[in-house]
Enzyme design. Sequence first.
Site, PDB file in Angstrom:
ATOM      1  N   GLU A 187      -5.958  -4.719  10.207  1.00 39.71           N
ATOM      2  CA  GLU A 187      -4.904  -3.743  10.492  1.00 39.71           C
ATOM      3  C   GLU A 187      -5.187  -3.012  11.799  1.00 39.71           C
ATOM      4  OE1 GLU A 187      -2.696  -2.589   6.630  1.00 39.71           O
ATOM      5  OE2 GLU A 187      -4.365  -1.220   6.899  1.00 39.71           O
ATOM      6  N   HIS A 200      -9.681   1.658   4.372  1.00 42.05           N
ATOM      7  CA  HIS A 200      -8.424   1.780   5.126  1.00 42.05           C
ATOM      8  C   HIS A 200      -8.648   2.728   6.312  1.00 42.05           C
ATOM      9  CE1 HIS A 200      -4.312   2.784   6.209  1.00 42.05           C
ATOM     10  NE2 HIS A 200      -3.965   1.668   5.610  1.00 42.05           N
ATOM     11  N   SER A 235       2.979  -2.208  10.270  1.00 41.97           N
ATOM     12  CA  SER A 235       4.429  -2.317  10.492  1.00 41.97           C
ATOM     13  C   SER A 235       5.009  -3.681  10.145  1.00 41.97           C
ATOM     14  CB  SER A 235       4.781  -1.927  11.933  1.00 41.97           C
ATOM     15  OG  SER A 235       4.392  -0.592  12.192  1.00 41.97           O
ATOM     16  N   GLU A 250      -6.920   5.036   7.483  1.00 41.35           N
ATOM     17  CA  GLU A 250      -6.613   6.441   7.211  1.00 41.35           C
ATOM     18  C   GLU A 250      -7.778   7.119   6.486  1.00 41.35           C
ATOM     19  OE1 GLU A 250      -2.854   5.711   5.322  1.00 41.35           O
ATOM     20  OE2 GLU A 250      -2.017   5.149   7.269  1.00 41.35           O
ATOM     21  N   LYS A 253       0.185   4.264  -0.358  1.00 45.76           N
ATOM     22  CA  LYS A 253      -0.421   5.492   0.182  1.00 45.76           C
ATOM     23  C   LYS A 253      -0.124   6.666  -0.766  1.00 45.76           C
ATOM     24  CE  LYS A 253      -0.158   3.352   4.642  1.00 45.76           C
ATOM     25  NZ  LYS A 253      -0.128   3.482   6.096  1.00 45.76           N
ATOM     26  N   ASN A 287       0.874  -1.169   0.000  1.00 44.88           N
ATOM     27  CA  ASN A 287       0.000   0.000   0.000  1.00 44.88           C
ATOM     28  C   ASN A 287       0.914   1.222   0.000  1.00 44.88           C
ATOM     29  OD1 ASN A 287      -1.792   2.062   0.474  1.00 44.88           O
ATOM     30  ND2 ASN A 287      -2.313   1.429   2.570  1.00 44.88           N
ATOM     31  N   GLY A 336       2.165   2.238  10.722  1.00 44.58           N
ATOM     32  CA  GLY A 336       3.151   3.305  10.604  1.00 44.58           C
ATOM     33  C   GLY A 336       3.818   3.683  11.917  1.00 44.58           C
TER      34      GLY A 336
END
Length: 249
Positions: free
Chosen positions: A166, A94, A212, A96, A11, A9, A172
């Site tokens: 996730e 996702h 991660s 985010e 991003k 991904n 991250g």
Amino acid sequence: MRRKVIAGNWKMNMLPNETLSFIEALAPHVKNSEVEVILCVPYTDLFYALLAAQETNIKIGAQNMHWEDSGAYTGEVSAKMLKSIGVEYVILGHSERRQYFAETDETVNKKVKKALEEGLKPIVCVGETLEQREAEKTDEVIGKQIEIGLGGLKETDFATLIIAYEPIWAIGTGKTATSEQANETIRAIRKKIVEMYGNEVASNVIIQYGGSVKSANAKELFTTSDIDGGLVGGASLKVEEFEKIINFS
Ligand code: PGA
């Protein structure tokens, strides 16, 4: 036997020229891989990624889409549009997007249905915050995300879609869920799918772990009973590191 799927991904990273050289460098290292390899790239890189990946076993995905076919939705891209240039996968829901762009389980559900209708394969993300995990609400929170986000689908849809677990606190942050934690939560996800769609669907659906993932922890995570590969953010931006993750075994 479920297959392993490893998706990058990217991003909001990488320009078209970087995309071309990344795929050119990665392709020879993964050409004999038994793992299914996907790169989910920004819209502006899609066309270049598809060109570069043409003669390779790397599949290309987008990171979001709208649930309508067309219309007055400034800034949005439809499933039909993605499909028309040859995109195969799309990340939906996702964390985010949930956190910064008001994505809800209801919009995720509309998008999942539209993606499947257009022949795109959704990678649907679910996950809990640290607060929710500490309050022992993980299964409840994810249960609701699955119930609404993946509600009203056909059993056969689960042969196409992928779920990515996730934990938000691991994205991250450099903090990875332990393989036990990830495996246990993914097992709880399968249990939820059993309730909704039955045993066979639940034992066959691909469920990835994300948060991660790096070459140092890929093997431990991906050789557990219920984790079918990973959704990889930061570590998918470097060819050498991503290649090591793909070739974890
Ligand atoms: P990360 O991101 O690997 O950088 O933690 C994972 C993701 O957000 O999909």
